[in-house]
Design an enzyme around this catalytic site. Sequence first.
Site, PDB file in Angstrom:
ATOM      1  CB  THR A 176      -0.897  -0.165   1.120  1.00  0.00           C
ATOM      2  OG1 THR A 176      -1.602  -1.395   1.377  1.00  0.00           O
ATOM      3  CG2 THR A 176      -2.087   1.166   1.157  1.00  0.00           C
ATOM      4  CD  GLU A 204      -3.039 -10.494   2.674  1.00  0.00           C
ATOM      5  OE1 GLU A 204      -1.898 -10.041   3.119  1.00  0.00           O
ATOM      6  OE2 GLU A 204      -3.723 -10.309   1.695  1.00  0.00           O
TER       7      GLU A 204
HETATM    8  C1  FAD Z   1      -3.583  -1.329  10.475  1.00  0.00           C
HETATM    9  C2  FAD Z   1      -3.136  -1.590   9.387  1.00  0.00           C
HETATM   10  C3  FAD Z   1      -2.264  -2.558   8.972  1.00  0.00           C
HETATM   11  C4  FAD Z   1      -2.203  -2.697   7.531  1.00  0.00           C
HETATM   12  N1  FAD Z   1      -1.251  -3.359   7.099  1.00  0.00           N
HETATM   13  C5  FAD Z   1      -0.519  -3.312   5.991  1.00  0.00           C
HETATM   14  C6  FAD Z   1       0.653  -4.125   5.563  1.00  0.00           C
HETATM   15  O1  FAD Z   1       1.188  -4.818   6.305  1.00  0.00           O
HETATM   16  N2  FAD Z   1       0.981  -3.795   4.241  1.00  0.00           N
HETATM   17  C7  FAD Z   1       0.122  -3.297   3.243  1.00  0.00           C
HETATM   18  O2  FAD Z   1       0.802  -3.181   2.101  1.00  0.00           O
HETATM   19  N3  FAD Z   1      -0.921  -2.576   3.437  1.00  0.00           N
HETATM   20  C8  FAD Z   1      -1.254  -2.749   4.822  1.00  0.00           C
HETATM   21  N4  FAD Z   1      -2.518  -2.108   5.184  1.00  0.00           N
HETATM   22  C9  FAD Z   1      -3.212  -1.193   3.994  1.00  0.00           C
HETATM   23  C10 FAD Z   1      -4.580  -2.003   3.905  1.00  0.00           C
HETATM   24  O3  FAD Z   1      -4.384  -3.051   3.116  1.00  0.00           O
HETATM   25  C11 FAD Z   1      -5.516  -0.676   3.244  1.00  0.00           C
HETATM   26  O4  FAD Z   1      -5.550   0.246   4.246  1.00  0.00           O
HETATM   27  C12 FAD Z   1      -6.636  -1.235   2.447  1.00  0.00           C
HETATM   28  O5  FAD Z   1      -6.032  -2.052   1.134  1.00  0.00           O
HETATM   29  C13 FAD Z   1      -7.424   0.110   2.011  1.00  0.00           C
HETATM   30  O6  FAD Z   1      -6.805   1.087   1.464  1.00  0.00           O
HETATM   31  P1  FAD Z   1      -6.771   2.267   1.843  1.00  0.00           P
HETATM   32  O7  FAD Z   1      -6.652   2.639   3.205  1.00  0.00           O
HETATM   33  O8  FAD Z   1      -5.715   3.374   0.902  1.00  0.00           O
HETATM   34  O9  FAD Z   1      -8.336   2.955   1.198  1.00  0.00           O
HETATM   35  P2  FAD Z   1      -8.831   3.572   0.105  1.00  0.00           P
HETATM   36  O10 FAD Z   1      -8.338   2.929  -1.153  1.00  0.00           O
HETATM   37  O11 FAD Z   1      -8.642   5.079   0.081  1.00  0.00           O
HETATM   38  O12 FAD Z   1     -10.352   3.313   0.190  1.00  0.00           O
HETATM   39  C14 FAD Z   1     -11.004   4.062   1.075  1.00  0.00           C
HETATM   40  C15 FAD Z   1     -12.485   3.613   1.334  1.00  0.00           C
HETATM   41  O13 FAD Z   1     -13.153   3.838  -0.147  1.00  0.00           O
HETATM   42  C16 FAD Z   1     -13.589   2.538  -0.358  1.00  0.00           C
HETATM   43  N5  FAD Z   1     -13.322   2.319  -1.977  1.00  0.00           N
HETATM   44  C17 FAD Z   1     -12.007   2.743  -2.716  1.00  0.00           C
HETATM   45  N6  FAD Z   1     -12.362   2.308  -4.109  1.00  0.00           N
HETATM   46  C18 FAD Z   1     -13.521   1.749  -4.107  1.00  0.00           C
HETATM   47  C19 FAD Z   1     -14.467   1.363  -5.389  1.00  0.00           C
HETATM   48  N7  FAD Z   1     -13.900   1.269  -6.460  1.00  0.00           N
HETATM   49  N8  FAD Z   1     -15.612   0.930  -5.013  1.00  0.00           N
HETATM   50  C20 FAD Z   1     -16.083   1.001  -3.694  1.00  0.00           C
HETATM   51  N9  FAD Z   1     -15.340   1.320  -2.619  1.00  0.00           N
HETATM   52  C21 FAD Z   1     -14.157   1.773  -2.883  1.00  0.00           C
HETATM   53  C22 FAD Z   1     -12.837   1.405   0.298  1.00  0.00           C
HETATM   54  O14 FAD Z   1     -13.428   0.271   0.587  1.00  0.00           O
HETATM   55  C23 FAD Z   1     -12.619   2.047   1.405  1.00  0.00           C
HETATM   56  O15 FAD Z   1     -13.688   1.802   2.394  1.00  0.00           O
HETATM   57  C24 FAD Z   1      -2.828  -2.030   6.454  1.00  0.00           C
HETATM   58  C25 FAD Z   1      -3.966  -0.924   6.928  1.00  0.00           C
HETATM   59  C26 FAD Z   1      -4.168  -0.644   8.178  1.00  0.00           C
HETATM   60  C27 FAD Z   1      -5.139   0.195   8.532  1.00  0.00           C
END
Ligand code: FAD
Length: 386
Positions: free
Chosen positions: A124, A244
Amino acid sequence: MSIREQNLGEIRDAVAKLCAAFPMEYWRGTDRERRYPSEFVRALTEAGWLSCLIPEEYGGAGLPLAAAAAILEEIQRSGANGAACHAQMYTMGTVLRHCSEAQKRKYLPKIAKGELRLQAFGVTEPSAGTDTSSIRTTATKKDGRYVINGQKVWTSRAEHSDLMLLLARTAPREEMQKKTDGLSVFIVDMKAALGRGLTIRPIRTMINHATTEIFIDNLEVPAENLVGEEGKGFRYVLDGMNAERILIGAECIGDAKWFLAKATDYANERKVFGRPIGQNQGVQFPIARAYMATEAAALMVERAAALYDAGKPCGPESNMAKQLAAEASWQAGDMCLQTHGGFGFAEEYDVERKFRETRLYQIAPISTNLVLCYLAEHVLHLPRSY
Ligand SMILES: Cc1cc2nc3c(=O)[nH]c(=O)nc-3n(C[C@H](O)[C@H](O)[C@H](O)COP(=O)(O)OP(=O)(O)OC[C@H]3O[C@@H](n4cnc5c(N)ncnc54)[C@H](O)[C@@H]3O)c2cc1C
């Protein structure tokens, strides 16, 4: 008896016994101080549980995914927070299928012995979010090495891991026929990289997850650390994702079972109006509903794991397992908090901690909407929505 010779029931019993040595005070303390549970991770590693998926020829137990799922479920069912170490199992989905023989010989025996930790997975990025194909971290090949520049966010356990699997762009997105082409996976030796192009900054969150943001500035990685073929990294990461999803699903089932046991005990013990609160149907029914949801989700986790272990396609089942289990654990958590009334908010009951912890799984590693998008598009053949 070796781990390999144990059946699932014996594995569950052994893991539960190990977890019992880490009482709730331990988890309350690590949560309060946002401290990494090193002692717990060490105990799991020494007992061989964290390397259960590593094949025997590399020093692991070579167990099927169903066994790894049972281990993680038991960890969560004990009230522990297995997020401190679960990535060592998740990453195996990519490592075992796509690392070269030389890479496996170099790293897996040391991971199995506990000499190296592979707990970090950097996918991410702040500007890309869920849209992995638009990541901006680049890796450029130069004189037998790759020079990596960019930034990752939410790279959990980065400070406690020796190795990281990192996804970076090796060819510009605009030049690719498919936007997911041109991404590559690297094994990064984090200890060597720290201060030499890699900076880690912890992010304090509502749970104790040791998550961080990492900054990468001209980090040099030997070309031999490329996993598989250059440009095919997205597929390698996807390949690891079914495992996963199934393992996360199993963790959520463990959480849900913890909430159910906790709520049931409390509903039987707590007396209001001269009778146990559990005698009221208004208290009983939400517990029964959460139980049903948990049992149903557990069946899907089991089915997805069985397909995975049989080498059969399991994308829909893995996604459904993760989603249904995450919803079941959240339903059970909400029910458990409600059953405890005001005491659910008190730290000493541990409900509020587990409530916070289990909420994560509707967002990471994939948010619920994206699982629904996957099912809509790939299973139900509805138009792609994004
Ligand atoms: C505590 C924690 C640990 C994590 N650990 C890791 C890790 O070890 N490695 C790693 O790589 N990542 C990690 N992550 C990242 C995690 O995988 C992402 O937070 C997650 O994939 C969502 O991405 P984002 O936060 O950027 O949300 P965004 O992509 O910004 O999305 C925000 C909201 O919009 C919605 N949304 C976005 N696009 C669409 C769409 N096309 N249709 C409908 N809804 C949509 C999403 O569902 C979400 O609810 C971690 C996150 C957290 C909070």
